[in-house]
Each structure stands twice: as structure tokens, then as C-alpha cells.
Design a protein around this motif. Structure first.
Motif, short mmCIF file in Angstrom:
data_model
loop_
_atom_site.label_atom_id
_atom_site.label_comp_id
_atom_site.label_asym_id
_atom_site.label_seq_id
_atom_site.Cartn_x
_atom_site.Cartn_y
_atom_site.Cartn_z
N HIS A 2 0.84 -1.19 0.00
CA HIS A 2 0.00 0.00 0.00
C HIS A 2 0.88 1.25 0.00
O HIS A 2 1.99 1.25 0.52
N ILE A 3 0.39 2.33 -0.59
CA ILE A 3 1.16 3.56 -0.74
C ILE A 3 1.57 4.13 0.62
O ILE A 3 2.72 4.57 0.81
N SER A 4 0.66 4.10 1.58
CA SER A 4 0.99 4.67 2.89
C SER A 4 2.08 3.84 3.59
O SER A 4 2.95 4.40 4.26
N ALA A 6 4.41 2.09 1.99
CA ALA A 6 5.64 2.36 1.25
C ALA A 6 6.25 3.69 1.70
O ALA A 6 7.47 3.79 1.88
N LYS A 7 5.41 4.70 1.90
CA LYS A 7 5.91 6.00 2.37
C LYS A 7 6.51 5.87 3.76
O LYS A 7 7.58 6.41 4.05
N ARG A 8 5.82 5.14 4.62
CA ARG A 8 6.30 4.96 5.99
C ARG A 8 7.64 4.22 5.99
O ARG A 8 8.56 4.58 6.73
N CYS A 9 7.76 3.19 5.16
CA CYS A 9 9.02 2.44 5.08
C CYS A 9 10.15 3.33 4.56
O CYS A 9 11.28 3.27 5.06
N ALA A 10 9.85 4.18 3.57
CA ALA A 10 10.87 5.08 3.03
C ALA A 10 11.31 6.10 4.09
O ALA A 10 12.51 6.38 4.24
N ILE A 11 10.37 6.62 4.85
CA ILE A 11 10.70 7.58 5.91
C ILE A 11 11.55 6.90 6.98
O ILE A 11 12.56 7.46 7.44
N GLU A 13 13.49 4.28 6.69
CA GLU A 13 14.83 3.98 6.17
C GLU A 13 15.69 5.24 6.16
O GLU A 13 16.87 5.21 6.49
#
Length: 115
Positions: A2-4, A6-11, A13
Motif C-alpha cells: 500500500h502507498i501509505s 511504502a511511504k512509511r518504510c521510506a521515511i 529507512e
């Protein structure tokens, strides 16, 4: 994913990378000592006053000893033998081989001129 998420994982990292960078910068300051490394060998009880010495990297049992004092003493001995190959040891190794190689070339040159 899910997009949210993916964003949370990127943040997260990005935060992890910044944490690693800040930690490295902190230990580069003068007078700050890094914490000691984790032991290479773990002493774990296995019953009847028997202790297993386990290699932390592989998880394999290296040895078994009777008594906690015997097991910890043996673990310290094994860790001392597995000292890392550092720059000073490499310099000594390189200089000794350079000296040996130089002596060998000198001997060949000496005997080559006398033939």
C-alpha cells in the motif's frame, strides 16, 4: 504494498540512515570511545554444571566445559586467539616479507655477478 506503507518504510529507512551517520560522527569526536564489541563466543548452560561455548556468528557449539569458571576462561582464550587482523599486524607482515624478498634478490644478484 500500500502507498501509505511504502511511504512509511521510506521515511523509516531515511531515519535509520541519519541515525547511523550521526552515530559515526559522534564517535569521531576526540575523547569519545566507542562501546565494546559484542563477545564472539557465548557461554550457555546445558545442564548438570555443563556449559556450551557457542560461536555467535554461526550458532554452532564449539566446546563444552564443566563449571562456569572453566567455560568463561576457555571462552576468553578462544576470543583472544581470534583477534582481528588490524593495520599494525598487516604492516609487520608486509615489512617482514619485503625484507625476505629483498634478501633473496640480493643473494641472487651476488651469485649472479660471480658466475
Amino acid at each position: 504494498m500500500h502507498i501509505s506503507f511504502a511511504k512509511r518504510c521510506a521515511i523509516l529507512e531515511g531515519l535509520r540512515q541519519r541515525t547511523r551517520q550521526a552515530t559515526a560522527e559522534f564517535y569521531q569526536k576526540p575523547g569519545v570511545q566507542p562501546p565494546p564489541l559484542a563477545p564472539l563466543i557465548i557461554v550457555r548452560p546445558s545442564g548438570n554444571n555443563t556449559f556450551s561455548l557457542i560461536n555467535r556468528a554461526t550458532g554452532m557449539v564449539i566446546a563444552e566445559r564443566f563449571g562456569h569458571n572453566n567455560a568463561t576462561a576457555h571462552a576468553r582464550e578462544l576470543e583472544a586467539k581470534e583477534a582481528p587482523f588490524n593495520v599494525k599486524q598487516f604492516g609487520r607482515f608486509l615489512s617482514s616479507w619485503t625484507l625476505r624478498f629483498g634478501i633473496t634478490l640480493t643473494v641472487f644478484a651476488f651469485f649472479g655477478t660471480h658466475l
